[in-house]
Design a protein around this motif. Structure first.
Motif, PDB file in Angstrom:
ATOM      1  N   ILE A   3     -53.178 -53.427  56.605  1.00  0.00           N
ATOM      2  CA  ILE A   3     -53.675 -52.459  57.585  1.00  0.00           C
ATOM      3  C   ILE A   3     -52.733 -52.424  58.785  1.00  0.00           C
ATOM      4  N   THR A   4     -51.669 -51.684  58.617  1.00  0.00           N
ATOM      5  CA  THR A   4     -50.634 -51.550  59.634  1.00  0.00           C
ATOM      6  C   THR A   4     -50.899 -50.311  60.499  1.00  0.00           C
ATOM      7  N   ASP A   5     -50.158 -50.203  61.585  1.00  0.00           N
ATOM      8  CA  ASP A   5     -50.284 -49.017  62.440  1.00  0.00           C
ATOM      9  C   ASP A   5     -49.907 -47.759  61.667  1.00  0.00           C
ATOM     10  N   ASP A   6     -48.893 -47.863  60.803  1.00  0.00           N
ATOM     11  CA  ASP A   6     -48.481 -46.709  60.001  1.00  0.00           C
ATOM     12  C   ASP A   6     -49.602 -46.266  59.061  1.00  0.00           C
ATOM     13  N   LEU A   7     -50.259 -47.231  58.415  1.00  0.00           N
ATOM     14  CA  LEU A   7     -51.354 -46.880  57.518  1.00  0.00           C
ATOM     15  C   LEU A   7     -52.505 -46.260  58.288  1.00  0.00           C
ATOM     16  N   LEU A   8     -52.851 -46.824  59.438  1.00  0.00           N
ATOM     17  CA  LEU A   8     -53.942 -46.268  60.228  1.00  0.00           C
ATOM     18  C   LEU A   8     -53.653 -44.827  60.639  1.00  0.00           C
ATOM     19  N   ALA A   9     -52.407 -44.534  60.966  1.00  0.00           N
ATOM     20  CA  ALA A   9     -52.045 -43.155  61.320  1.00  0.00           C
ATOM     21  C   ALA A   9     -52.247 -42.216  60.138  1.00  0.00           C
ATOM     22  N   LYS A  10     -51.893 -42.670  58.935  1.00  0.00           N
ATOM     23  CA  LYS A  10     -52.092 -41.852  57.742  1.00  0.00           C
ATOM     24  C   LYS A  10     -53.576 -41.642  57.451  1.00  0.00           C
ATOM     25  N   LEU A  11     -54.359 -42.696  57.609  1.00  0.00           N
ATOM     26  CA  LEU A  11     -55.795 -42.578  57.354  1.00  0.00           C
ATOM     27  C   LEU A  11     -56.432 -41.576  58.318  1.00  0.00           C
ATOM     28  N   ARG A  12     -56.021 -41.610  59.569  1.00  0.00           N
ATOM     29  CA  ARG A  12     -56.596 -40.686  60.551  1.00  0.00           C
ATOM     30  C   ARG A  12     -56.189 -39.245  60.253  1.00  0.00           C
ATOM     31  N   ALA A  13     -54.956 -39.063  59.790  1.00  0.00           N
ATOM     32  CA  ALA A  13     -54.512 -37.714  59.430  1.00  0.00           C
ATOM     33  C   ALA A  13     -55.276 -37.198  58.212  1.00  0.00           C
ATOM     34  N   LEU A  14     -55.494 -38.074  57.232  1.00  0.00           N
ATOM     35  CA  LEU A  14     -56.286 -37.692  56.057  1.00  0.00           C
ATOM     36  C   LEU A  14     -57.724 -37.379  56.453  1.00  0.00           C
ATOM     37  N   ASN A  15     -58.255 -38.130  57.381  1.00  0.00           N
ATOM     38  CA  ASN A  15     -59.618 -37.891  57.848  1.00  0.00           C
ATOM     39  C   ASN A  15     -59.740 -36.517  58.498  1.00  0.00           C
ATOM     40  N   ALA A  16     -58.693 -36.107  59.188  1.00  0.00           N
ATOM     41  CA  ALA A  16     -58.701 -34.776  59.801  1.00  0.00           C
ATOM     42  C   ALA A  16     -58.725 -33.680  58.732  1.00  0.00           C
ATOM     43  N   ILE A  17     -57.971 -33.885  57.649  1.00  0.00           N
ATOM     44  CA  ILE A  17     -58.002 -32.920  56.537  1.00  0.00           C
ATOM     45  C   ILE A  17     -59.396 -32.870  55.926  1.00  0.00           C
ATOM     46  N   ALA A  18     -59.995 -34.045  55.748  1.00  0.00           N
ATOM     47  CA  ALA A  18     -61.348 -34.106  55.189  1.00  0.00           C
ATOM     48  C   ALA A  18     -62.333 -33.345  56.066  1.00  0.00           C
ATOM     49  N   ALA A  19     -62.227 -33.515  57.373  1.00  0.00           N
ATOM     50  CA  ALA A  19     -63.150 -32.847  58.287  1.00  0.00           C
ATOM     51  C   ALA A  19     -63.038 -31.328  58.173  1.00  0.00           C
ATOM     52  N   LYS A  20     -61.825 -30.817  57.998  1.00  0.00           N
ATOM     53  CA  LYS A  20     -61.639 -29.378  57.833  1.00  0.00           C
ATOM     54  C   LYS A  20     -62.297 -28.871  56.554  1.00  0.00           C
ATOM     55  N   ARG A  21     -62.399 -29.745  55.560  1.00  0.00           N
ATOM     56  CA  ARG A  21     -63.042 -29.385  54.294  1.00  0.00           C
ATOM     57  C   ARG A  21     -64.552 -29.625  54.324  1.00  0.00           C
ATOM     58  N   GLY A  22     -65.060 -30.145  55.425  1.00  0.00           N
ATOM     59  CA  GLY A  22     -66.474 -30.467  55.523  1.00  0.00           C
ATOM     60  C   GLY A  22     -66.840 -31.716  54.749  1.00  0.00           C
ATOM     61  N   GLN A  23     -65.872 -32.648  54.640  1.00  0.00           N
ATOM     62  CA  GLN A  23     -66.076 -33.863  53.872  1.00  0.00           C
ATOM     63  C   GLN A  23     -65.778 -35.094  54.716  1.00  0.00           C
ATOM     64  N   THR A  24     -66.289 -36.237  54.252  1.00  0.00           N
ATOM     65  CA  THR A  24     -65.864 -37.508  54.802  1.00  0.00           C
ATOM     66  C   THR A  24     -64.537 -37.887  54.153  1.00  0.00           C
ATOM     67  N   LEU A  25     -63.877 -38.886  54.707  1.00  0.00           N
ATOM     68  CA  LEU A  25     -62.627 -39.348  54.114  1.00  0.00           C
ATOM     69  C   LEU A  25     -62.857 -39.835  52.685  1.00  0.00           C
ATOM     70  N   ALA A  26     -63.948 -40.556  52.448  1.00  0.00           N
ATOM     71  CA  ALA A  26     -64.239 -41.050  51.095  1.00  0.00           C
ATOM     72  C   ALA A  26     -64.432 -39.893  50.119  1.00  0.00           C
ATOM     73  N   GLN A  27     -65.135 -38.862  50.540  1.00  0.00           N
ATOM     74  CA  GLN A  27     -65.362 -37.712  49.666  1.00  0.00           C
ATOM     75  C   GLN A  27     -64.047 -37.002  49.354  1.00  0.00           C
ATOM     76  N   LEU A  28     -63.185 -36.882  50.351  1.00  0.00           N
ATOM     77  CA  LEU A  28     -61.862 -36.293  50.114  1.00  0.00           C
ATOM     78  C   LEU A  28     -61.083 -37.124  49.105  1.00  0.00           C
ATOM     79  N   ALA A  29     -61.106 -38.444  49.262  1.00  0.00           N
ATOM     80  CA  ALA A  29     -60.338 -39.326  48.382  1.00  0.00           C
ATOM     81  C   ALA A  29     -60.816 -39.229  46.942  1.00  0.00           C
ATOM     82  N   LEU A  30     -62.111 -39.135  46.730  1.00  0.00           N
ATOM     83  CA  LEU A  30     -62.655 -39.026  45.371  1.00  0.00           C
ATOM     84  C   LEU A  30     -62.315 -37.674  44.759  1.00  0.00           C
TER      85      LEU A  30
END
Length: 327
Positions: A253-280
């Motif tokens: 769990i590095t700073d680089d990974l956390l930045a990627k997770l937050r960016a993915l979470n933003a994509i999920a939010a635009k889709r009306g999903q949680t990060l877990a739902q986006l990943a699945l």
């Protein structure tokens, strides 16, 4: 009581597994964690019952799941007898052997002796005459594939398994196993690799082999041991897997990974999903993927993750952005 659903309703959310008549749900439930003796039985029961009511017909186990080893199968067997006895023929139950289970030279890997003894023990723990799928849980560097695949074939011929699978085999090894099993007359049904947005090792070769050979694919750890659940967006929370050193190291769990997770979470939010739902949904975007295995520590977590089924489609631009973030 478990809901009396019509089988036709469940089939709507099931996909064919390779070149076979078996269908698996888009999302299946794995009992790797949270179903052993270290967890309250009533919690495990509630998760399994709710999963079935929501269309999950595939429960995935292995000989050494749970603490202590074997306890997940024993607890599942009890719940199966007490809650699902009338529904056995609506379920796909799988087990695996390959990782360490008992001391000595015959308690792990891929010998005929180990696989045969382990399957017999799994059947006793679960109170079953057969499992629907029996896997070689990992390749054995010392045992010939002919012996390991022969043990899987023998399990089917003895009526102890209906189908066979492999887990964590690379592309070349998988193709060889397909060949051996085809010659034995027991086709390879399915492969179970680790696969997620953060672990894409199967993409260069293995998925192509599975598609060409007509073998199903079910991913384990599609949420990367919880990294893709949103739990780590603000760092490492107390009591998480990363703090326990079990299956997830805090070093990842590095700073680089956390930045990627937050960016993915933003994509999920635009889709009306949680990060877990986006990943699945992302794991299931490929037509060669049959199912994704999730774990669950609560009914609420189960329900949240299963809601991913409501939005599995991606725009090309979304996939390109995800690839850019993870590249």
């Amino acid at each position: 009581m478990v809901a009396d659903k019509r089988t036709v309703g469940r089939r709507k959310r099931c996909a064919g597994c390779g070149r076979s008549g078996l269908k698996l749900p888009e999302i299946s439930l794995g009992l790797w964690q949270n179903f052993g003796d270290e967890k309250p039985l009533q919690n495990s029961r509630a998760i399994l019952r709710r999963a079935f009511d929501l269309g999950i017909t595939h429960f995935d186990l292995a000989n050494n799941y749970g603490k202590p080893y074997g306890s997940a199968e024993s607890n599942f067997g009890r719940i199966l007898r007490e809650d699902f006895a009338a529904h056995r023929d609506e379920l796909v139950i799988s087990s695996k052997a390959g990782w360490d289970m008992w001391p000595g030279p015959y308690g792990e890997f891929g010998s005929r002796k180990y696989l045969t003894a382990s399957l017999d023990q799994s059947l006793r723990r679960m109170g079953l005459d057969y499992v629907d799928i029996f896997y070689s849980h990992r390749p054995d560097p010392e045992t010939p594939f002919e012996e390991t695949m022969g043990a899987l074939d023998n399990a089917v011929r003895q009526g102890k398994a209906l189908y066979v699978g492999i887990s964590s085999y690379d592309a070349a090894s998988t193709r060889e196993c397909v060949r051996i099993l085809r010659e034995l007359g027991t086709p390879l049904l399915i492969h179970q690799p680790a696969y997620s947005m953060l672990n894409r090792w199967i993409e260069p070769d293995l998925l192509d082999v599975l598609g060409e050979e007509g073998v199903g694919c079910i991913s384990f750890s599609p949420l990367a041991q919880g990294l893709l659940t949103g739990r780590y967006l603000d760092g490492i929370p107390a009591g998480s897997r990363a703090t326990q050193g079990y299956s997830l190291s805090s070093d990842r769990i590095t700073d680089d990974l956390l930045a990627k997770l937050r960016a993915l979470n933003a994509i999920a939010a635009k889709r009306g999903q949680t990060l877990a739902q986006l990943a699945l949904a992302w794991v299931l975007r490929d037509a060669r993927m049959t199912s994704a295995l999730i774990g669950a520590s609560s009914v609420a977590q189960l329900e949240e993750n299963l809601a991913a089924r409501g939005n599995l489609a991606f725009e090309a631009a979304e996939l390109a952005e995800i690839d850019r973030l993870l590249g």
